[in-house]
Design an enzyme around this catalytic site. Structure first.
Site, PDB file in Angstrom:
ATOM      1  N   TYR A 447       0.815  -1.234   0.000  1.00  0.00           N
ATOM      2  CA  TYR A 447       0.000   0.000   0.000  1.00  0.00           C
ATOM      3  C   TYR A 447       0.841   1.275   0.000  1.00  0.00           C
ATOM      4  CZ  TYR A 447      -0.335   0.001   5.285  1.00  0.00           C
ATOM      5  OH  TYR A 447      -0.122   0.022   6.626  1.00  0.00           O
ATOM      6  N   GLU A 448       0.199   2.345  -0.337  1.00  0.00           N
ATOM      7  CA  GLU A 448       0.884   3.634  -0.569  1.00  0.00           C
ATOM      8  C   GLU A 448       1.967   3.512  -1.634  1.00  0.00           C
ATOM      9  OE1 GLU A 448      -0.533   6.095   0.615  1.00  0.00           O
ATOM     10  OE2 GLU A 448      -1.692   5.183   2.217  1.00  0.00           O
ATOM     11  N   GLY A 449       1.705   2.681  -2.631  1.00  0.00           N
ATOM     12  CA  GLY A 449       2.682   2.475  -3.702  1.00  0.00           C
ATOM     13  C   GLY A 449       3.509   1.243  -3.433  1.00  0.00           C
TER      14      GLY A 449
END
Lengths: 605, 605
Positions: A447-449
């Site tokens: 998550y978050e890239g």
């Protein structure tokens, strides 16, 4: 105690590696010296260890639940979040103007680590709220700031980031959620967002959704995305007004972080009882900044969140390490191979258990040191009176963010896996708790890239764009550390200097490779993007441990706390000899093995 | 189809790497040529793909359950196991005398892989039964053989291994379960065993527990352990008699393989309705072989099981790979970096996704090739008419077992982790199924001896005991492969030869290090035990892929199946350039970093 915050290590890093002294000279941070840091950290340790950590395991067993659009969080979460808000923890790093404490990130990051080590699922709510605050501070109108910021900073309300849609994960060009102007400055928003962390819950009075959507007629792709505030309850006259037309239609059943509700949110579906009851009038949204600049603003949130997710990796790694070390000191099994004990002994006597614990410890400490120094760069980038210095430190910080995020979270996979392994068969039994850390950690490189997204950023924006200037500047600094270590003369310092040098040269070879190939052979360069990130992250963490070793060697003769200093030296040496050495294989794979990554035809997979 | 058995790869390995021709010349294996192999594998693929694989995901959601001592397995398991038994699959590798098919392990191992790839939880029941069969075949009296073997071989009954007790995991010297002779050749057994796979279930009429226990007055430690058959139902006149006094008091709540019931078994507790109803007369047990030789017999089961667990690693890795590759060909996200597609494309176009898939594929194929060649050594060791040849191949096989077990299962951690990562956020959602493989795989480096236990065996019994003779013999064979590749001349062959050579030299350096240090500095040697195992496993898997590449280069001009052969070459080259290169760091850590493993004091962890 299930978790003990590593205060000594945190303070050592702040004082000796991150230069808290310098940070405390910045305007606004005059009070933020070592004494303040120690007092804040001790208070944070009390709260996270005593209140938040004990909720971790029960909440995994009885996670957040959904019924008819309402999400009930795990037992104790609501009360703990009230204590968190009342303790002023949400506002720790945020401006005093809006009710915060205005402390530097150099100190704040340690508190973020503690909260996450205590309870990753719980800590996600504040983490997302931080992102929402950052976005509003940077791009929100005075009206939006007045309406939302204080409530968020004081933890009365919480925030979310709404990016992902079923067809749009990493690829935000595919976002379909749409916003139609109502003419009064507000918009009606329609669409479905998925994977929304704390998208619905019962811990705060209101939830402030920050939502990416397209205004009708906007350009295609990422240039046509705008950012909106869509609150769960509309804000009217400083208080809560009507229910907005956003509903949580389900929450996900996940591998880990089960207590953190991951919501599917429906905007503008005509929620009964809302402003748009049955009318399909849309969820009421308020533009943040200008139209079509949403992605830019979202990156403000993302960058704050990416750094924090890296810290989550360090946090869960430390929690897993502490649990494994405690188990290894208790569990009796088999005689030591060196004959030092003539009966079955605690398993920490066995060399391979020691190897696993050292690997867990060294990578965790290395990543913590890296994150702490990066935080100091952030503070200098934002608060230094000199613009050139701000720009300089901003570049350094930006370079380190994908390493903090990518390397620390990948490292956390290995560390939490080792945590299970140290427990043997007991580790596979959920009751033990080691498996929970392993499951929880698995979201971090996603998550978050994902790590690949971090690596693309690291190659493209952080290495190629300035022609490798920041990368080479760091390498020069690393060479200085090598020289210091060589002059220091202890065997540990010599060994670390040697490995650090080899790793730095490997790094520079890869930087050259990227610069030479990215344009003509983009596939060859990007085939090595994640290995390059892992190489650089490994080097940077190892570099900070090498600096720590040097500091420890200097402090040792003075005699203060030799036990801590000797442990730091042993840990740094282990890192250099067992982890830094991995960089050569990564370089070889990148430089010599680029073609074989793409050699197999797609149909042959 | 959720799983497609990799028949072509399996048959290629058997024919070209393992020398199935030679195996088919052994007495008793005359029918076991390539045609037989193909027919058996195709039939096995139909059964595992069609019947067993579809049960995998539902059984994870609704695992085995326990109530009042009775275990109910997941929906469909009982029926599938009947089909498995009726299809003759349990007896595939076992003697025709007892109702088996007597096929070589070279073929049987492929079927074991398919069953495990289809459903790891389901496959564990036959895996343990195989171990019980091996132990009885080797050490059981004629009476025991007559009473139990045919029922086990035909899958009417199943078998278990009862080693672990709460205080005795890896350390069997601590076993406390006790057996008292009844004077009629039977014993009464008392004790608690934990972690007993399929220790209780509803899939067969009877369960044949093989139990380690101490006879009263036996020597202390492992030299006082005996092996007993303790059936769930006593066998009387060829049929089932009274219920024995063994009860399942609970099953574990685990991270993975949830459908496989992991039992706590109580022996001799006076189970109501059993032979010892309330009387505390003990569970009735029957000695296998001689008293105090239990460990030796147990190792027969363990060695069979260790090899099979290695195959489980390959199986779950392949399943994860197939799922990730299918997802990567469907999921559309972002434009390719090389501009080859001007819109968002399937993610398999992205270099890092390709890198991950190649890494999954290459390590899986490498480990499969290694396991297949090891299986041929097993067949030669057991069936070669010449005793010297049998001894020679036994030594080769014994050397490879810890590599198959240790390296394949550690590799499976990386591969199943990458499988989740390829899925991005979807991978973290349990519904997708990728996370199940990741959870299931985590038990593999733990049970049947942790990786550290395999590594101790590899260092002590497999490397030091013969002064490195087998190790160096293998190195000489590897050097021959290098020479072949060099003479082959293609760029792929050259590259692989180069990396293979470097890895072989690293291996030899470590062998020398172990021989030089094990006695004087045991901690230094054993600190490198797992890295040494990983280095050797990596080398051996890479060597087999290097051989495969050479074969493929020879076959390519003939034009048959160029697509498969080209894919094999690409995969072998990737392995050499991205995985074999890791061996240098392992060597450095072992040879230069031994002291730092043990440098930190126990109290400082």
């Amino acid at each position: 105690m299930s978790y003990v915050a590593p205060l000594q290590d945190m303070l050592f890093n702040m004082e000796h590696l991150a230069g808290l002294d310098q940070v405390a000279q910045l305007p606004g941070f005059e009070e933020a010296g070592l004494d303040t840091a120690q007092a804040v950290l001790e208070e944070c340790a009390r709260f996270t260890q005593g209140v938040v950590a004990p909720l971790n395991r029960p909440a995994d067993i009885a996670p957040s639940s959904w019924k008819d659009g309402v999400v009930t969080t795990s037992d104790g979460f609501k009360q703990a979040f009230r204590q968190y808000a009342e303790g002023g923890w949400q506002g720790l790093q945020h401006p005093a103007d809006f009710g915060g404490q205005g402390l530097p990130k150099t100190i704040g990051a340690a508190c973020v680590e503690m909260l996450n080590a205590a309870n990753l699922s719980f800590a996600l709510c504040p983490l997302l709220t931080d992102g929402a605050i950052e976005a509003l501070l940077t791009a929100g109108s005075e009206e939006l700031k007045a309406a939302y910021l204080e409530k968020l900073v004081t933890g009365q309300w919480t925030g979310t980031m709404n990016l992902t849609e079923p067809q749009a994960g990493s690829d935000l060009a595919l976002v379909r959620t749409r916003a139609e102007p109502l003419g009064d400055g507000s918009y009606k928003v329609f669409g479905t967002k998925i994977f929304i962390t704390y998208g619905e819950h019962d811990m705060a009075e209101n939830i402030v959704h920050l939502v990416l959507a397209r205004v009708q007629g906007a350009p295609e792709g990422v240039k046509g995305i705008s950012l909106f505030v869509v609150p769960k309850f509309l804000v009217e006259g400083g208080g809560l007004g009507a229910r907005n037309d956003v509903q949580c239609v389900s929450i996900e059943h996940k591998l880990g972080i089960k207590a953190s509700p991951t919501a599917v949110l429906q905007f503008g579906d005509g929620l009964a009882g809302s402003v748009a009851d049955g009318a399909g009038a849309g969820a009421r949204g308020f533009l943040v900044g200008e139209e079509n600049r949403g992605l830019e603003y979202m990156f403000i949130m993302m960058n704050a969140a990416r750094y924090a997710v890296g810290v989550q990796g360090i946090a869960i790694a430390d929690r897993a390490y502490q649990q494994a070390a405690a188990f290894a000191k208790e569990r009796v099994q088999s005689r030591p191979v060196d004959g030092s004990v003539k009966a079955s002994a605690t398993i920490i006597h066995h060399p391979d258990v020691r190897r696993m614990l050292m690997l867990m410890r060294a990578t965790t400490e290395g990543c913590r040191a890296l994150a702490t120094t990066a935080a100091a760069s952030y503070d200098l980038a934002h608060h230094h009176p000199d613009a050139a210095q701000r720009a300089h430190h901003a570049a350094l910080y930006e370079f380190m963010v994908p390493l903090v995020k990518g390397y620390s979270t990948e490292m956390a996979q290995e560390v939490t896996g080792l945590g299970v392994q140290v427990h043997g068969g007991m580790g596979f039994i959920e009751e033990t708790g080691a498996a929970q850390h392993y499951r929880d950690a698995k979201i971090l490189p996603i998550y978050e890239g994902t790590t690949a997204i971090q690596a693309n950023d690291f190659v493209g924006r952080k290495t190629l764009r300035d022609g490798g200037q920041v990368a080479r500047g760091f390498a020069a600094q690393i060479a200085e550390t090598e020289a210091q270590l060589q002059s220091c003369g202890t065997p540990a310092a010599q060994s670390v200097a040697r490995q650090l040098r080899a790793a730095r040269l490997a790094f520079l070879e890869v930087v050259d490779f990227m610069l030479a190939n990215a344009k003509a052979q983009p596939n060859a360069a990007y085939a090595g993007s994640v290995p390059y990130l892992m190489l650089a992250g490994n080097l940077f963490a190892g570099w900070q441990l090498a600096r720590a070793l040097w500091v420890a060697e200097q402090l040792l003769p003075a005699g203060q706390d030799p036990r801590f200093l000797r442990a730091k030296i042993a840990t740094a040496q282990f890192y250099a000899e067992h982890v830094l050495v991995r960089t050569a294989a990564l370089r070889d794979g990148i430089v010599q093995g680029a073609d074989s990554v793409m050699a197999l035809n797609i149909d042959d997979f």
